[in-house]
Design a protein around this motif. Structure first.
Motif, PDB file in Angstrom:
ATOM      1  N   ARG B  30     -30.686  15.774  53.411  1.00  0.00           N
ATOM      2  CA  ARG B  30     -30.605  14.504  54.131  1.00  0.00           C
ATOM      3  C   ARG B  30     -30.873  13.334  53.192  1.00  0.00           C
ATOM      4  N   ALA B 111     -40.649  17.551  59.126  1.00  0.00           N
ATOM      5  CA  ALA B 111     -40.960  18.821  59.785  1.00  0.00           C
ATOM      6  C   ALA B 111     -41.421  18.581  61.215  1.00  0.00           C
ATOM      7  N   VAL B 113     -40.591  16.335  63.350  1.00  0.00           N
ATOM      8  CA  VAL B 113     -39.472  16.068  64.261  1.00  0.00           C
ATOM      9  C   VAL B 113     -38.719  17.373  64.548  1.00  0.00           C
ATOM     10  N   GLY B 114     -38.568  18.216  63.519  1.00  0.00           N
ATOM     11  CA  GLY B 114     -37.899  19.496  63.725  1.00  0.00           C
ATOM     12  C   GLY B 114     -38.674  20.400  64.664  1.00  0.00           C
ATOM     13  N   ALA B 115     -39.985  20.199  64.712  1.00  0.00           N
ATOM     14  CA  ALA B 115     -40.833  21.082  65.505  1.00  0.00           C
ATOM     15  C   ALA B 115     -40.821  20.719  66.983  1.00  0.00           C
ATOM     16  N   VAL B 248     -38.985  20.598  54.237  1.00  0.00           N
ATOM     17  CA  VAL B 248     -39.627  21.714  54.945  1.00  0.00           C
ATOM     18  C   VAL B 248     -38.703  22.347  55.995  1.00  0.00           C
ATOM     19  N   VAL B 251     -35.143  25.677  55.431  1.00  0.00           N
ATOM     20  CA  VAL B 251     -34.944  27.120  55.591  1.00  0.00           C
ATOM     21  C   VAL B 251     -34.854  27.486  57.068  1.00  0.00           C
ATOM     22  N   GLN B 252     -35.816  26.997  57.843  1.00  0.00           N
ATOM     23  CA  GLN B 252     -35.857  27.383  59.255  1.00  0.00           C
ATOM     24  C   GLN B 252     -34.574  26.963  59.975  1.00  0.00           C
ATOM     25  N   GLN B 253     -34.119  25.755  59.701  1.00  0.00           N
ATOM     26  CA  GLN B 253     -32.923  25.310  60.428  1.00  0.00           C
ATOM     27  C   GLN B 253     -31.665  26.001  59.923  1.00  0.00           C
ATOM     28  N   HIS B 257     -29.553  27.980  62.640  1.00  0.00           N
ATOM     29  CA  HIS B 257     -28.141  27.668  62.875  1.00  0.00           C
ATOM     30  C   HIS B 257     -27.259  28.841  62.502  1.00  0.00           C
TER      31      HIS B 257
END
Ligand code: SF4
Ligand code: SF4
Ligand code: SF4
Lengths: 368, 288
Positions: B30, B111, B113-115, B248, B251-253, B257
Motif C-alpha cells: 500500500r 493492523a 484496521v485489518g483486525a 503486518v 501475510v494474513q490477508q 484472500h
C-alpha cells in the motif's frame, strides 16, 4: 443427585456469581488482563481450546456423512451434543470477555460495515451460525415430532452440510487470527500454515473427545480403535507439516535453542507423537487432546510477545469463571443425556426420513 | 465401494486443498493516500518539556493519570494508557540519552484496521486512523495486533472504549493542526502533508551527515507510517522493536484472500459436501 453432580453445580454457581461480579465491577478489576495481554484465559482456553474440543460433532459428521462410515452413526448424537454445549459455552465466554457486549448484536446485523479482511469477523459470524446449526441438529432428539421437526427433517441434509462447512471455515480462521499478530508472535508459532494447523488440531481433538465420551460411557468401544488411528495419523501429519515448514523457512535452528519457547515447542511435538506409541485408545486420546490444547493455548498466550514489561497470569476470578463454565457444561450434558435419547444412538420410535436414510449402509439393525 | 471411496477421498482432498492451503495471492504494497498528513518527530530537537503531553490531554479532554509516580499528586503517565494518547519517554544508557514521543503511528497499512470486525478502527480522511465506539464491541483484537502497542482499553470503566491518538481529527476538521505539534516550542514534532514531511526528513538527513542514524523510521518500516521519526540513537533503543518492511496485515490477508477467493471457495465446498451426502444416501437406499 450424586455427590459429583453437586460439586459440579457448586462450581457452576461460583462461576456464575463471579460473572455477575465481573459485570458489576468491570474487566480491569476482575481480571489480570492488561494492554499488553488484552486476551487471556477466557479466549485462549474457553474459546480457542474449548471449541476445538467441541469439534467431535464436526469430526464424526465428516466420517459418517462424507466418508460414508455408517457404522459410526451412533456416535453422532452424543458428539453433536458436546459440540453444541462446548460452542455455547465458548460464546458465553466471549460475551463475558467483550468490553462492550451490548454492541454484539451489531456483528451479524451491521453487514454494511463488515470488514471482510477481518478474520475475527469470520470467526464470530461462523460461530454464531454454527451454534444455531448444532442445536437444530439436536432438535429431532429433543422435540416431539411436529410440523417444525418435519420441516427441519426435510432440510436436514443442508443443515448437516452447513455443520461441516462452518467449522472448516472458523477453525482455520482461528489460526489466521494470530497470523495478524505477525511480529508479536514467536517465530516457532508464526507461520502462514497457522490456518491449516488449526484445522488439523481441531479434527484430531474432535476425534479424541469422541474416544473419551465413548470410553467413559462404555459404549461403542469397538469403533474406537479406528478413531484412534485417525488421531495418530493427524498427529504425525501435524508434526511433519510443522517441522517441514520450519525447515523450509530456516527456522529449525530457533527450535534447537532450548529456552522456554524451544522446550514448550518440543513438548508439543512429543505429545503429538505419543499416541503412535500407545496402544490404549483412551490414553492416546488424552495425549492428542493435551497436544492440541497446548498448541492452541501457546499460540494465543505463551508464544504471544507484546514486548518488555508485560506479564500475565490469570486472576482467581478468571480461573473460577473458566472452571465454573466447564462445570456447568458437564452438568448440563449429564442432565440432557439422562432426559433425552442421546447416547443410545437412534431410538426405535423415531420416524425421521433423512435420519433413516443415513443409517449405516448395510442396514441390519433391528435394535437400539 | 472401495474405489468409490477412493475417488471420494480424492474429491474431498481437492476441496480441502482448494480451501485451506494458503494460495498466497499477490497483495500490493500500500501507499499513503494522496491527502495523507502526519507528524515528523526529531529526537535531536526534543528537550523533554512534555508540553505536547499536556496539550494532548487538554485537546482530547483526557483525565489526568494519577496512578503512576507521586502518590496521586501528579498527572504522570508511565506510558500510553487509557488516560494518555501521547507520551514522552526517556531512553538513557551511559552518556547516550534521548527522548522519544509515542502516539499512534497512523500506519499506511494498519493492523488494527485489518483486525476490527465492524470497522470501528478505520483509515479515513487524511489517512488518519480513527476510532468509532459505536461500532466497537471491545474485543481488544486491535490491541493484540498493533505492532506499536498503541490502542489502549479503558480497563477502569464499565462501559470501556478504546483510547488512541486520532491525529486530533476533530481539530483537523476545524482547519487546526494537532495540539501536540502546535505547542511544541522546539519544532521537535511538526505537522504537515505526508509527502512534505518525508521530503523535509530526507533533507535533514542529507544536510547533517553524522547527526542522525541514517534512516527515517516509518518511511518503509512495517509497510510505512504517516508519523515519521529521525533519531540520533538507534531506533531499537527508543522502543521500536520491529525493523522489517512488510506491513503486518500482508501475510494474513494474502492467506485469507487466497483461501476464500471472494467467497467462491466456501460456496463450492458447501455444494460439494451436500452433493456427497446425497450420493451417499442414494447408495444407502439402493443397497436395500
Ligand atoms: S500504530 Fe497501531 S493503532 Fe496506530 S495505525 Fe498502526 S496499527 Fe493502528
Ligand atoms: S476493541 Fe473495538 S476497535 Fe478494537 S478491534 Fe475490537 S471492535 Fe475494533
Ligand atoms: S495528534 Fe493529537 S491526539 Fe495525537 S498525540 Fe498529538 S495531540 Fe495527542
Amino acid at each position: 443427585m450424586s455427590r459429583n453432580f453437586k460439586i459440579l453445580l457448586l462450581l457452576a454457581a461460583i462461576g456464575i456469581m463471579l460473572i455477575i461480579r465481573r459485570f458489576a465491577i468491570g474487566l480491569g478489576a476482575s481480571t489480570a488482563l492488561s494492554d499488553g495481554y488484552p486476551l487471556g484465559l477466557w479466549i485462549a482456553l474457553d474459546v480457542v481450546v474449548g471449541t476445538a474440543l467441541a469439534c467431535g460433532g464436526y469430526a464424526v459428521a465428516l466420517l459418517v456423512y462424507i466418508f460414508n462410515r455408517g457404522q459410526y452413526h451412533p456416535l453422532v448424537r452424543p458428539a453433536i451434543l458436546t459440540s453444541a454445549l462446548g460452542y455455547s459455552m465458548a460464546g458465553l465466554s466471549v460475551a463475558i470477555d467483550l468490553g462492550r457486549p451490548w454492541n454484539m448484536w451489531k456483528i451479524p446485523l451491521y453487514f454494511r460495515n463488515w470488514n471482510l479482511n477481518s478474520a475475527l469477523l469470520e470467526v464470530a459470524l461462523c460461530i454464531m451460525a454454527y451454534v444455531c446449526v448444532l442445536w437444530i441438529e439436536l432438535t429431532p432428539a429433543m422435540l416431539k415430532p411436529s410440523r417444525i421437526t418435519r420441516f427441519l427433517d426435510r432440510i436436514l441434509v443442508w443443515i448437516i452440510a452447513l455443520g461441516m462447512l462452518l467449522p472448516t471455515m472458523h477453525q482455520s480462521s482461528l489460526g489466521s487470527l494470530m497470523l495478524l499478530a505477525g511480529p508479536k508472535l514467536h517465530p516457532l508459532w508464526n507461520t502462514p500454515l497457522l490456518p491449516l494447523l488449526f484445522l488439523i488440531t481441531c479434527l484430531a481433538m474432535g476425534y479424541a473427545m469422541v474416544v473419551f465420551e465413548s470410553a467413559i460411557s462404555r459404549r461403542h468401544t469397538a469403533l474406537l480403535a479406528v478413531l484412534q488411528k485417525i488421531a495418530v495419523f493427524a498427529g504425525i501429519a501435524f508434526v511433519a507439516l510443522r517441522l517441514i515448514d520450519l525447515a523450509l523457512r530456516s527456522r529449525l535452528s530457533i527450535a534447537m535453542h532450548l529456552d522456554l519457547y524451544g522446550i514448550i515447542f518440543w513438548i508439543e511435538i512429543v505429545l503429538w507423537l505419543m499416541p503412535a506409541m500407545i496402544a490404549n485408545p483412551f490414553r492416546g486420546a488424552m495425549c492428542i487432546a493435551l497436544a492440541g490444547g497446548l498448541y492452541r493455548f501457546d499460540t494465543f498466550l505463551v508464544a504471544f510477545q507484546p514486548g518488555p514489561g508485560w506479564h500475565y497470569f490469570p486472576s482467581v476470578s478468571e480461573m473460577f469463571i473458566s472452571i465454573g463454565l466447564i462445570a456447568l457444561e458437564i452438568a448440563i450434558y449429564i442432565a440432557l443425556v439422562k432426559r433425552f435419547p442421546i447416547l443410545g444412538g437412534m431410538p426405535a420410535q423415531e420416524h425421521s426420513r433423512v435420519a433413516q436414510a443415513f443409517q449405516p449402509a448395510p442396514r441390519h439393525q433391528e435394535t437400539t | 465401494m472401495d474405489i468409490d471411496r477412493r475417488s471420494l477421498l480424492k474429491t474431498a482432498a481437492a476441496a480441502a486443498t482448494l480451501t485451506i492451503i494458503p494460495a498466497a495471492e499477490a497483495r500490493e504494497r500500500r501507499v499513503a493516500p494522496s491527502d495523507a498528513v502526519g507528524l515528523l518527530y526529531d529526537t535531536t530537537r526534543c528537550v523533554g518539556c512534555k508540553a505536547c503531553v499536556v496539550a494532548c490531554k487538554q485537546a482530547n479532554e483526557m483525565a489526568p493519570d494519577v496512578d503512576g509516580y507521586g502518590g496521586g499528586l501528579y498527572d504522570a503517565p508511565e506510558g500510553l494508557n487509557e488516560y494518555t494518547k501521547n507520551v514522552i519517554a526517556l531512553y538513557r544508557e551511559g552518556e547516550e540519552q534521548s527522548f522519544v514521543k509515542k502516539q499512534c503511528m497512523h500506519c499506511i497499512d494498519p493492523a488494527c484496521v485489518g483486525a476490527c470486525m465492524l470497522g470501528a478502527m478505520h483509515k479515513g480522511a487524511f489517512g488518519v486512523v480513527s476510532y468509532d465506539a459505536a461500532k466497537c464491541v471491545g474485543c481488544r483484537y486491535c490491541e493484540t495486533v498493533c505492532p506499536f502497542n498503541v490502542p489502549k482499553f479503558e480497563w477502569s470503566k464499565k462501559a470501556p472504549k478504546i483510547v488512541k491518538c486520532e491525529l486530533c481529527r476533530h481539530r483537523l476538521a476545524e482547519g487546526k493542526e494537532p495540539a501536540c505539534s502546535e505547542v511544541c516550542p522546539r519544532g521537535a514534532v511538526i505537522f504537515g502533508r505526508y509527502a512534505d514531511l518525508l521530503a523535509d526528513a530526507r533533507e535533514r538527513l542529507a544536510k547533517n551527515p553524522g547527526k542522525y542514524v541514517p534512516k527515517i523510521y516509518g518511511e518503509r518500516e512495517l509497510g510505512g507510517t504517516q508519523v515519521l521519526y529521525l533519531s540520533h540513537v538507534p531506533f531499537e533503543k527508543l522502543g521500536f522493536r520491529f525493523q522489517g518492511e512488510e506491513a503486518v496485515p500482508h501475510v494474513q490477508q494474502s492467506v485469507q484472500h487466497g483461501v476464500y477467493k471472494g467467497f467462491a471457495a466456501p460456496v463450492a465446498l458447501y455444494a460439494l459436501l451436500g452433493a456427497v451426502m446425497f450420493r451417499n444416501r442414494r447408495r444407502g437406499d439402493s443397497d436395500e
